[in-house]
Write an enzyme that holds these catalytic residues in place. Structure first.
Site, PDB file in Angstrom:
ATOM      1  N   THR A  22      -2.314 -50.790  41.830  1.00 57.39           N
ATOM      2  CA  THR A  22      -1.913 -52.210  41.789  1.00 57.39           C
ATOM      3  C   THR A  22      -0.845 -52.492  40.734  1.00 57.39           C
ATOM      4  O   THR A  22      -0.591 -53.648  40.422  1.00 57.39           O
ATOM      5  CB  THR A  22      -3.136 -53.135  41.541  1.00 57.39           C
ATOM      6  OG1 THR A  22      -3.636 -52.882  40.218  1.00 57.39           O
ATOM      7  CG2 THR A  22      -4.231 -52.915  42.560  1.00 57.39           C
ATOM      8  N   TYR A  51      -1.035 -54.945  33.937  1.00 55.99           N
ATOM      9  CA  TYR A  51      -0.563 -55.254  35.293  1.00 55.99           C
ATOM     10  C   TYR A  51      -0.711 -56.754  35.591  1.00 55.99           C
ATOM     11  O   TYR A  51      -0.208 -57.230  36.616  1.00 55.99           O
ATOM     12  CB  TYR A  51      -1.338 -54.466  36.366  1.00 55.99           C
ATOM     13  CG  TYR A  51      -1.331 -52.963  36.231  1.00 55.99           C
ATOM     14  CD1 TYR A  51      -0.498 -52.320  35.317  1.00 55.99           C
ATOM     15  CD2 TYR A  51      -2.155 -52.177  37.022  1.00 55.99           C
ATOM     16  CE1 TYR A  51      -0.516 -50.943  35.190  1.00 55.99           C
ATOM     17  CE2 TYR A  51      -2.172 -50.796  36.907  1.00 55.99           C
ATOM     18  CZ  TYR A  51      -1.360 -50.183  35.983  1.00 55.99           C
ATOM     19  OH  TYR A  51      -1.375 -48.819  35.866  1.00 55.99           O
ATOM     20  N   HIS A 114      -4.794 -45.959  28.132  1.00 58.84           N
ATOM     21  CA  HIS A 114      -3.630 -46.066  29.018  1.00 58.84           C
ATOM     22  C   HIS A 114      -2.498 -45.101  28.628  1.00 58.84           C
ATOM     23  O   HIS A 114      -1.801 -44.563  29.481  1.00 58.84           O
ATOM     24  CB  HIS A 114      -3.120 -47.508  29.035  1.00 58.84           C
ATOM     25  CG  HIS A 114      -2.372 -47.847  30.283  1.00 58.84           C
ATOM     26  ND1 HIS A 114      -2.337 -49.100  30.825  1.00 58.84           N
ATOM     27  CD2 HIS A 114      -1.618 -47.095  31.115  1.00 58.84           C
ATOM     28  CE1 HIS A 114      -1.615 -49.098  31.927  1.00 58.84           C
ATOM     29  NE2 HIS A 114      -1.167 -47.890  32.125  1.00 58.84           N
ATOM     30  N   ASN A 168      -1.598 -40.240  30.664  1.00 60.63           N
ATOM     31  CA  ASN A 168      -0.306 -39.911  30.051  1.00 60.63           C
ATOM     32  C   ASN A 168      -0.428 -39.020  28.809  1.00 60.63           C
ATOM     33  O   ASN A 168       0.482 -38.978  27.995  1.00 60.63           O
ATOM     34  CB  ASN A 168       0.470 -41.191  29.690  1.00 60.63           C
ATOM     35  CG  ASN A 168       0.818 -42.018  30.907  1.00 60.63           C
ATOM     36  OD1 ASN A 168       1.442 -41.522  31.835  1.00 60.63           O
ATOM     37  ND2 ASN A 168       0.386 -43.277  30.927  1.00 60.63           N
ATOM     38  N   SER A 220       7.249 -44.378  43.056  1.00 55.56           N
ATOM     39  CA  SER A 220       7.359 -45.696  42.400  1.00 55.56           C
ATOM     40  C   SER A 220       8.769 -46.275  42.365  1.00 55.56           C
ATOM     41  O   SER A 220       9.335 -46.509  41.294  1.00 55.56           O
ATOM     42  CB  SER A 220       6.849 -45.606  40.953  1.00 55.56           C
ATOM     43  OG  SER A 220       5.471 -45.695  40.898  1.00 55.56           O
ATOM     44  N   LYS A 274       0.413 -47.415  45.435  1.00 56.51           N
ATOM     45  CA  LYS A 274       0.423 -48.882  45.352  1.00 56.51           C
ATOM     46  C   LYS A 274       1.081 -49.449  46.593  1.00 56.51           C
ATOM     47  O   LYS A 274       2.179 -49.031  46.975  1.00 56.51           O
ATOM     48  CB  LYS A 274       1.203 -49.328  44.103  1.00 56.51           C
ATOM     49  CG  LYS A 274       1.355 -50.833  43.964  1.00 56.51           C
ATOM     50  CD  LYS A 274       2.684 -51.337  44.540  1.00 56.51           C
ATOM     51  CE  LYS A 274       2.755 -52.846  44.660  1.00 56.51           C
ATOM     52  NZ  LYS A 274       4.005 -53.310  45.292  1.00 56.51           N
ATOM     53  N   ASN A 284      -1.222 -45.413  54.258  1.00 58.73           N
ATOM     54  CA  ASN A 284      -1.558 -44.574  53.106  1.00 58.73           C
ATOM     55  C   ASN A 284      -3.005 -44.075  53.167  1.00 58.73           C
ATOM     56  O   ASN A 284      -3.368 -43.095  52.529  1.00 58.73           O
ATOM     57  CB  ASN A 284      -1.320 -45.346  51.804  1.00 58.73           C
ATOM     58  CG  ASN A 284       0.144 -45.689  51.617  1.00 58.73           C
ATOM     59  OD1 ASN A 284       1.010 -45.127  52.299  1.00 58.73           O
ATOM     60  ND2 ASN A 284       0.445 -46.619  50.729  1.00 58.73           N
TER      61      ASN A 284
END
Ligand code: A2P
Length: 326
Positions: A22, A51, A114, A168, A220, A274, A284
């Site tokens: 999302t 987000y 994150h 990450n 993306s 997304k 998807n």
């Protein structure tokens, strides 16, 4: 019908291999799209405070759960400890409690740090980041992964999070964390697609029993806007236009997106494409009725080119952070 393939996590819980991403889904479109996604069987939803759609997601989940259309236990919801200001011991539990309030949930299935770096929020705190005179972000170099992880472990003990993980992080950072933790990270969420395959990181996680979730599995394209707004010139690759992908798609009468996603889940990696478009969400999800052969898998493996779409270059100066992972 729900998508039925799962990854079994070291936490003892299971995560649907296919989820709905999302990132960059605006509130209004998220409400419509999530209703459609749940109706077509999506059960794994990925979000984050940055987000700005947790409240929208929470409203829809509440409606589905309270009306009895779905059980909480059928859902797998992921959210993340925010990087700006949140990567800080005292804020860990507060941040999750705020997300749970917005998502209207009692617990989260997966809580991820994150990013391994920390930036600073602007003093007037409208959610904006604090900037230096040259426009670069103000860095908080004191990021302490071990201390934060202890707080993350506390969330599991309190029943606020079923599984905890990271996003990450690089191998060195994961290794340091694992030496000091009581609860091993269950999941690493990273950018992963045909152009960014990171074999060493994937192999390391397999040996450490850390499940992988691939973000940006379709490349993306929407990130282009972030770079543009930040005044950063970036030529982003078009994964849908790769000849090998198009050729295989034609053979199976599938779209390029479906080939890109199937190639990932066949590696035992979870994907969270997304989309807020009904047709594309269907597409998807519809990736389990064909199978790539070994030669096709190898053809796609050979496309690895170390091209990272989300290198955080839209946060000017973030690469100076001592824990910048790339
Ligand atoms: P949209 O939301 O309009 O469908 P990623 O998951 O790699 O971040 O990619 C998301 C981007 O790809 C979004 O711009 C999304 O747009 C688009 N997208 C998602 N699914 C598909 C698909 N099946 N075919 C083409 N574009 C897609």
């Amino acid at each position: 019908m729900a998508v039925q393939q799962y990854l079994h996590l070291s936490s003892g819980h299971k995560m649907p291999i296919l989820g709905l991403g999302t990132w960059m889904a605006k509130e209004e479109e998220t409400i419509v799209a999530l209703n459609e996604a749940l109706a077509m069987g999506y059960r794994h939803i990925d979000t984050a405070p940055v987000y700005l759609n947790e409240q929208a997601i929470g409203g829809v989940l509440k409606e589905w759960i309270s009306s009895g259309k779905i059980k909480r236990s059928e859902l797998f919801i992921t959210t993340k400890l925010p990087t700006p200001g949140g990567n800080n011991h005292e804020l860990v539990e507060l941040s999750l409690r705020k997300s749970l309030q917005d998502l209207q949930l009692d617990y989260i299935d997966l809580y991820l740090i994150h990013a391994p770096f920390t930036v600073v929020l602007a003093d007037d705190n409208g959610g904006d980041l604090k900037r230096n005179a040259d426009g670069s972000v103000v860095i908080d170099g004191s990021t302490d992964h071990i201390g934060i992880w202890k707080e993350m472990e506390g969330l599991v003990a309190k029943g606020l999070a079923k599984s905890i993980g990271i996003s990450n992080f690089n191998i060195k950072q994961i290794e340091r964390l694992r030496k000091h933790c009581k609860i091993q990270p269950a999941v690493l969420q990273i950018e992963y697609h045909v152009y960014l395959q990171q074999p060493d990181l994937i192999e390391y996680c397999r040996s450490a029993n850390i499940a992988i979730t691939a973000y940006s599995p379709l490349g993306s394209k929407g990130v282009a806007n972030l770079y543009k707004m930040a005044g950063v010139k970036r030529d982003l690759p078009d994964l849908f236009d790769i000849p090998a992908v198009k050729e295989i798609a034609k053979k199976y009468n599938k779209s390029a997106a479906q080939i890109l996603l199937r190639w990932i889940v066949d590696k035992g990696i979870s994907v969270i494409p997304k989309s807020t478009n009904s047709k594309r969400m269907h597409e998807n999800k519809d990736i389990f009725d064909f199978k790539l052969n070994q030669q096709e898998i190898e053809q796609l493996n050979k496309l690895d080119a170390n091209i990272r779409v989300v290198d955080f270059g839209y946060l000017k100066g973030i690469n100076k952070h001592p824990e910048f992972p790339f």
